[in-house]
Design an enzyme around this catalytic site. Structure first.
Site, PDB file in Angstrom:
ATOM      1  N   TYR A 163       0.846  -1.204   0.000  1.00 59.54           N
ATOM      2  CA  TYR A 163       0.000   0.000   0.000  1.00 59.54           C
ATOM      3  C   TYR A 163       0.876   1.247   0.000  1.00 59.54           C
ATOM      4  O   TYR A 163       0.632   2.196  -0.764  1.00 59.54           O
ATOM      5  CB  TYR A 163      -0.904  -0.019   1.225  1.00 59.54           C
ATOM      6  N   LYS A 167       1.093   4.235  -2.843  1.00 55.97           N
ATOM      7  CA  LYS A 167       0.834   5.636  -2.515  1.00 55.97           C
ATOM      8  C   LYS A 167       2.050   6.522  -2.816  1.00 55.97           C
ATOM      9  O   LYS A 167       1.900   7.710  -3.139  1.00 55.97           O
ATOM     10  CB  LYS A 167       0.412   5.756  -1.048  1.00 55.97           C
TER      11      LYS A 167
END
Length: 257
Positions: A163, A167
């Protein structure tokens, strides 16, 4: 006294697409943009999930449409732009908020399928939505792209390795768009929230031991609410931020200090 500054936040006549807008940060941003005058398209995978948000905005005097689109599907995001133009006459603001994180744990325990899914939704989806919106934004004299990243994109978060990678990619994608599309009058900026009390992050804040350990690292000593992200998005969408592009904004209670 004349309204010298307030009008710089006026979004009347502007059309905004907000993905992942069924709840949490996305819904709060959609509501705020509508309150400042934008005609907002609230989008998520399932129509019933965003219909309530659109109805609530209209009930409070705003203008909103609900359009279903899975950002992991390239054709779906292209259709989202087409449908928005058909219903609203164009696009001026794009807020890429939709994201996924199907795993929590060490990166060694993940596989290529999980990596592909995360990158498809968190990076490729926003890219394709921006690309689809580009000719419309350019034809209307420019516009604003607002990508919702995370502090994890600036500093890897334990258990959120892939994740965090996605990002970080979204942050740099924002800078690339800002650099390449400035000539077309299109600005691109990114918001990096810290821990926000949403359903998406529930696994992090519902565990009391984990929450208290986390709060000891936050100078303001609390987690954020979705509404605290919304007014920054209004600023970045509005004329007030006309000289702002390629910027990375953190709203994290001081976590990264």
């Amino acid at each position: 006294m004349p309204s010298k500054y307030r009008e710089q936040l006026d979004l009347t006549g502007k059309v905004a697409i907000v993905t992942g807008a069924s709840r949490g940060i996305g819904a709060a941003i959609a509501e705020a943009l509508a309150e400042f005058g934008a005609h907002v398209v609230v989008s998520s995978r399932k129509l019933e999930a965003v219909s309530g948000v659109a109805e609530s905005i209209r009930a409070h005097g705003g203008k909103a449409e609900a359009i279903a689109a899975h950002v992991g599907d390239v054709q779906a995001v292209r259709n989202l732009v087409q449908e928005t133009c058909a219903r609203c006459g164009g696009v001026d603001i794009v807020v890429n908020n939709a994201a996924t994180n199907p795993v929590f744990g060490p990166i060694l325990e993940t596989d290529e399928g999980v990596f592909a899914k995360i990158m498809q939704v968190n990076v490729l989806g926003p890219l394709e939505l921006c690309k689809a919106a580009h000719p419309v934004l350019k034809a209307r004299g420019g516009g604003s792209i607002i990508n919702i990243s995370s502090v994890g994109g600036l500093r890897p978060e334990p258990g959120l390795g892939l994740y965090s990678v996605s990002k970080a990619a979204l942050i740099n994608l924002t800078k690339v768009l800002a650099q390449e599309w400035a000539k077309d009058g299109i600005r691109a900026n990114v918001i990096c929230p810290g821990l926000v009390q949403t359903k998406f992050s529930a696994a992090l804040w519902q565990n009391e031991e984990h929450l208290q350990r986390f709060l000891r690292t936050v100078p303001l000593g609390r987690i954020a609410q979705p509404e605290e992200m919304a007014l920054l998005a209004v600023y970045l969408a509005a004329p007030a931020s006309a000289y702002c592009t390629g910027a990375v904004f953190t709203i994290d209670g001081g976590l990264l200090l």
